[in-house]
Design a protein around this motif. Structure first.
Motif, PDB file in Angstrom:
ATOM      1  N   SER A  85      -8.459   0.487   4.109  1.00  0.00           N
ATOM      2  CA  SER A  85      -8.902   1.185   2.906  1.00  0.00           C
ATOM      3  C   SER A  85      -7.690   1.544   2.031  1.00  0.00           C
ATOM      4  O   SER A  85      -7.723   1.371   0.799  1.00  0.00           O
ATOM      5  N   ALA A  86      -6.624   2.016   2.664  1.00  0.00           N
ATOM      6  CA  ALA A  86      -5.389   2.324   1.923  1.00  0.00           C
ATOM      7  C   ALA A  86      -4.872   1.065   1.231  1.00  0.00           C
ATOM      8  O   ALA A  86      -4.503   1.089   0.057  1.00  0.00           O
ATOM      9  N   TYR A  87      -4.869  -0.042   1.974  1.00  0.00           N
ATOM     10  CA  TYR A  87      -4.393  -1.320   1.434  1.00  0.00           C
ATOM     11  C   TYR A  87      -5.210  -1.708   0.195  1.00  0.00           C
ATOM     12  O   TYR A  87      -4.662  -2.074  -0.840  1.00  0.00           O
ATOM     13  N   ASP A  88      -6.538  -1.620   0.330  1.00  0.00           N
ATOM     14  CA  ASP A  88      -7.417  -1.995  -0.780  1.00  0.00           C
ATOM     15  C   ASP A  88      -7.186  -1.114  -2.005  1.00  0.00           C
ATOM     16  O   ASP A  88      -7.198  -1.590  -3.139  1.00  0.00           O
ATOM     17  N   ALA A  93      -4.684  -0.420  -7.414  1.00  0.00           N
ATOM     18  CA  ALA A  93      -3.663   0.194  -8.279  1.00  0.00           C
ATOM     19  C   ALA A  93      -2.721  -0.884  -8.803  1.00  0.00           C
ATOM     20  O   ALA A  93      -2.311  -0.854  -9.963  1.00  0.00           O
ATOM     21  N   SER A  94      -2.409  -1.837  -7.951  1.00  0.00           N
ATOM     22  CA  SER A  94      -1.491  -2.912  -8.308  1.00  0.00           C
ATOM     23  C   SER A  94      -2.058  -3.768  -9.433  1.00  0.00           C
ATOM     24  O   SER A  94      -1.334  -4.141 -10.360  1.00  0.00           O
ATOM     25  N   LEU A 141       0.974  -3.180   4.321  1.00  0.00           N
ATOM     26  CA  LEU A 141       1.027  -2.249   3.188  1.00  0.00           C
ATOM     27  C   LEU A 141       2.471  -2.095   2.695  1.00  0.00           C
ATOM     28  O   LEU A 141       2.736  -2.155   1.500  1.00  0.00           O
ATOM     29  N   LEU A 142       3.366  -1.899   3.644  1.00  0.00           N
ATOM     30  CA  LEU A 142       4.787  -1.736   3.302  1.00  0.00           C
ATOM     31  C   LEU A 142       5.342  -3.022   2.687  1.00  0.00           C
ATOM     32  O   LEU A 142       6.013  -2.986   1.658  1.00  0.00           O
ATOM     33  N   ARG A 143       5.029  -4.139   3.299  1.00  0.00           N
ATOM     34  CA  ARG A 143       5.574  -5.422   2.867  1.00  0.00           C
ATOM     35  C   ARG A 143       5.030  -5.834   1.482  1.00  0.00           C
ATOM     36  O   ARG A 143       5.782  -6.260   0.615  1.00  0.00           O
ATOM     37  N   ASP A 144       3.727  -5.720   1.307  1.00  0.00           N
ATOM     38  CA  ASP A 144       3.103  -6.249   0.100  1.00  0.00           C
ATOM     39  C   ASP A 144       3.232  -5.349  -1.129  1.00  0.00           C
ATOM     40  O   ASP A 144       3.279  -5.837  -2.256  1.00  0.00           O
ATOM     41  N   PHE A 145       3.274  -4.037  -0.905  1.00  0.00           N
ATOM     42  CA  PHE A 145       3.212  -3.130  -2.057  1.00  0.00           C
ATOM     43  C   PHE A 145       4.275  -2.038  -2.086  1.00  0.00           C
ATOM     44  O   PHE A 145       4.539  -1.458  -3.130  1.00  0.00           O
TER      45      PHE A 145
END
Length: 147
Positions: A85-88, A93-94, A141-145
């Motif tokens: 959910s955080a990732y989405d 936002a991105s 999450l860390l890697r992508d955003f």
């Protein structure tokens, strides 16, 4: 430097508190859900989901330590769902060009990975897949955003 991962130090002031199987645990989840409805904005929602994912990971640690592996697996799945959910939310936002890493607790994601690395060797086989999944979710999450 200590090689252990002390969840009290890594995540203070968060702690496991009530875990699955305790009375009132469902009330805790319900309260969190209600609070979640009051959080607005993709990054704030993402940060809240990271907090909940962190709490679930801490609960799973407690459950693993007391040998309640089936409940630990269930709880790790909840942690994974929260981090998804955080990732989405960060992804949303991105797409709006509104990712700001100061609005999310990157340290919690990093510490989830540290805690899981520490937990894995001593954890039972049936929890390994979920532990990996939660770690990979935090990592993506860390890697992508949030590099």
């Amino acid at each position: 430097a200590s090689t252990s991962a002390d969840s009290y130090v890594l995540f203070w002031p968060l702690s496991a508190g009530k875990t699955d199987g305790d009375s009132l645990y469902s009330l805790k989840l319900f309260k969190e859900q209600i609070l979640g409805f009051l959080v607005f904005g993709d990054m704030k929602k993402a940060d809240y989901a990271v907090e909940l994912g962190t709490k679930r990971t801490l609960e799973a640690e407690k459950l693993i330590k007391i040998g309640k592996n089936n409940l630990a697996v269930k709880t790790l799945k909840r942690a994974d769902d929260e981090l998804l959910s955080a990732y989405d939310n960060v992804k949303n936002a991105s797409t709006k060009g509104k990712v700001s890493s100061d609005q999310i607790r990157r340290d919690r994601l990093i510490n989830i990975k540290k805690l899981i690395d520490f937990l894995k060797p001593a954890s039972p086989q049936e929890t390994q897949t979920e532990l990996d999944s939660v770690k990979n979710r935090a990592d993506s999450l860390l890697r992508d955003f949030l590099p």
